[in-house]
Design an enzyme around this catalytic site. Structure first.
Site, mmCIF file in Angstrom:
data_model
loop_
_atom_site.group_PDB
_atom_site.id
_atom_site.type_symbol
_atom_site.label_atom_id
_atom_site.label_comp_id
_atom_site.label_asym_id
_atom_site.label_seq_id
_atom_site.Cartn_x
_atom_site.Cartn_y
_atom_site.Cartn_z
ATOM 1 N N GLY A 46 0.843 -1.188 0.000
ATOM 2 C CA GLY A 46 0.000 0.000 0.000
ATOM 3 C C GLY A 46 0.879 1.238 0.000
ATOM 4 N N GLN A 51 2.819 10.054 1.880
ATOM 5 C CA GLN A 51 4.181 9.491 1.901
ATOM 6 C C GLN A 51 5.041 9.978 0.738
ATOM 7 O OE1 GLN A 51 2.514 5.299 2.407
ATOM 8 N NE2 GLN A 51 4.443 5.115 3.507
ATOM 9 N N CYS A 97 6.374 -0.158 7.684
ATOM 10 C CA CYS A 97 5.971 1.006 6.896
ATOM 11 C C CYS A 97 7.153 1.495 6.063
ATOM 12 C CB CYS A 97 5.494 2.122 7.825
ATOM 13 S SG CYS A 97 4.960 3.597 6.939
ATOM 14 N N LEU A 98 6.895 1.808 4.813
ATOM 15 C CA LEU A 98 7.951 2.296 3.920
ATOM 16 C C LEU A 98 8.521 3.627 4.409
ATOM 17 C CD1 LEU A 98 6.199 1.429 0.544
ATOM 18 C CD2 LEU A 98 8.149 0.225 1.554
ATOM 19 N N HIS A 139 -4.097 1.313 7.859
ATOM 20 C CA HIS A 139 -2.742 1.879 7.884
ATOM 21 C C HIS A 139 -2.647 3.055 6.893
ATOM 22 C CE1 HIS A 139 1.830 1.231 7.997
ATOM 23 N NE2 HIS A 139 1.680 1.945 6.888
ATOM 24 N N GLU A 140 -3.216 2.884 5.688
ATOM 25 C CA GLU A 140 -3.139 3.951 4.669
ATOM 26 C C GLU A 140 -4.021 5.142 5.025
ATOM 27 O OE1 GLU A 140 -0.692 3.598 2.980
ATOM 28 O OE2 GLU A 140 -0.447 1.426 3.015
ATOM 29 N N HIS A 143 -2.233 7.280 7.325
ATOM 30 C CA HIS A 143 -1.239 8.146 6.676
ATOM 31 C C HIS A 143 -1.868 9.454 6.187
ATOM 32 C CE1 HIS A 143 2.585 6.081 6.591
ATOM 33 N NE2 HIS A 143 2.079 4.987 6.059
HETATM 34 O O1 GNR Z 1 4.236 -2.676 2.559
HETATM 35 C C1 GNR Z 1 3.646 -2.525 3.625
HETATM 36 N N1 GNR Z 1 3.370 -3.615 4.398
HETATM 37 C C2 GNR Z 1 2.555 -3.550 5.519
HETATM 38 C C3 GNR Z 1 2.568 -4.636 6.386
HETATM 39 C C4 GNR Z 1 1.771 -4.646 7.501
HETATM 40 C C5 GNR Z 1 0.929 -3.580 7.748
HETATM 41 C C6 GNR Z 1 0.910 -2.490 6.909
HETATM 42 C C7 GNR Z 1 1.719 -2.480 5.788
HETATM 43 S S1 GNR Z 1 1.665 -1.115 4.701
HETATM 44 C C8 GNR Z 1 3.291 -1.169 4.083
HETATM 45 C C9 GNR Z 1 3.497 -0.114 3.022
HETATM 46 C C10 GNR Z 1 3.293 1.242 3.643
HETATM 47 O O2 GNR Z 1 4.063 1.754 4.425
HETATM 48 N N2 GNR Z 1 2.177 1.865 3.347
HETATM 49 O O3 GNR Z 1 1.889 3.045 3.916
HETATM 50 NI NI NI Z 2 3.013 3.111 5.781
#
Ligand code: GNR
Ligand code: NI
Length: 176
Positions: A46, A51, A97-98, A139-140, A143
């Site tokens: 995601g 980001q 998270c990236l 999670h997104e 963000h």
């Molecule tokens: O690639 C991603 N893997 C992930 C694993 C567990 C919970 C959330 C994520 S999202 C993350 C990519 C990312 O940082 N998206 O904002």
């Molecule tokens: Ni993230």
């Protein structure tokens, strides 16, 4: 299409509350294309516009299902102005998270969510998600609200992670 740079903690832009998109026009569609390319290049499931330094409520997701091998594009979806309209249950999952590289920690979230949004064509959609898809959507959406997964940890865990990140950053600066 173009690859975009991914902002890393502690970049203050990651705390930005993104603004709703007024119309899914060519600019937004181009952003979705670039974000999708960037997500795949970074091997993420995601990515949120925040980001990549854009304060619009746009996210892209491609979460592999249980059985299937990771097949790029199979579950690709763009969500514009996503809103959680129902949430139930609870699930703990080790997130990463990236924008917070090298850190993984258990986060508790709703196990199932119903989300209303516009898709990449500007059509209204209503989706029900569970498992990793539900986790990634939350999670997104965090963000685009300016929230990182480490903000959802206990004070103690967050402080330990922040210290670790600060040390890693200092080591990186010394190496320059
Ligand atoms: O690639 C991603 N893997 C992930 C694993 C567990 C919970 C959330 C994520 S999202 C993350 C990519 C990312 O940082 N998206 O904002
Ligand atoms: Ni993230």
């Amino acid at each position: 299409m173009a690859l975009l740079g991914i902002l890393k903690y502690p970049d203050p832009f990651l705390k930005t509350m993104a603004k709703p998109v007024e119309s899914v026009d060519a600019g937004v569609r181009a952003l979705i294309g670039d974000m999708t390319e960037t997500m795949y290049a970074a091997r993420g499931i995601g990515l949120a516009a925040t980001q990549v330094g854009v304060d619009k409520r746009v996210v892209v997701l491609d979460v592999p299902g249980d059985e299937e091998r990771r097949e790029r594009g199979k579950n690709l979806i763009a969500l514009v102005n996503p809103e959680i309209i129902e949430a139930s249950g609870s699930i703990k999952y080790e997130e990463g998270c990236l924008s917070v590289p090298g850190i993984n920690a258990d986060v508790e979230r709703a196990a199932r969510v119903r989300v209303r949004a516009l898709n990449g064509e500007g059509a209204a959609i209503d989706i029900e998600a569970e498992g990793l898809f539900a986790i990634a959507i939350q999670h997104e959406i965090d963000h685009i609200d300016g929230i990182l997964f480490i903000d959802r940890l206990s004070r103690l865990k967050r402080d330990i992670i922040k210290r670790k990140l600060k040390k890693a950053l200092e080591a990186e600066e010394r190496a320059l």
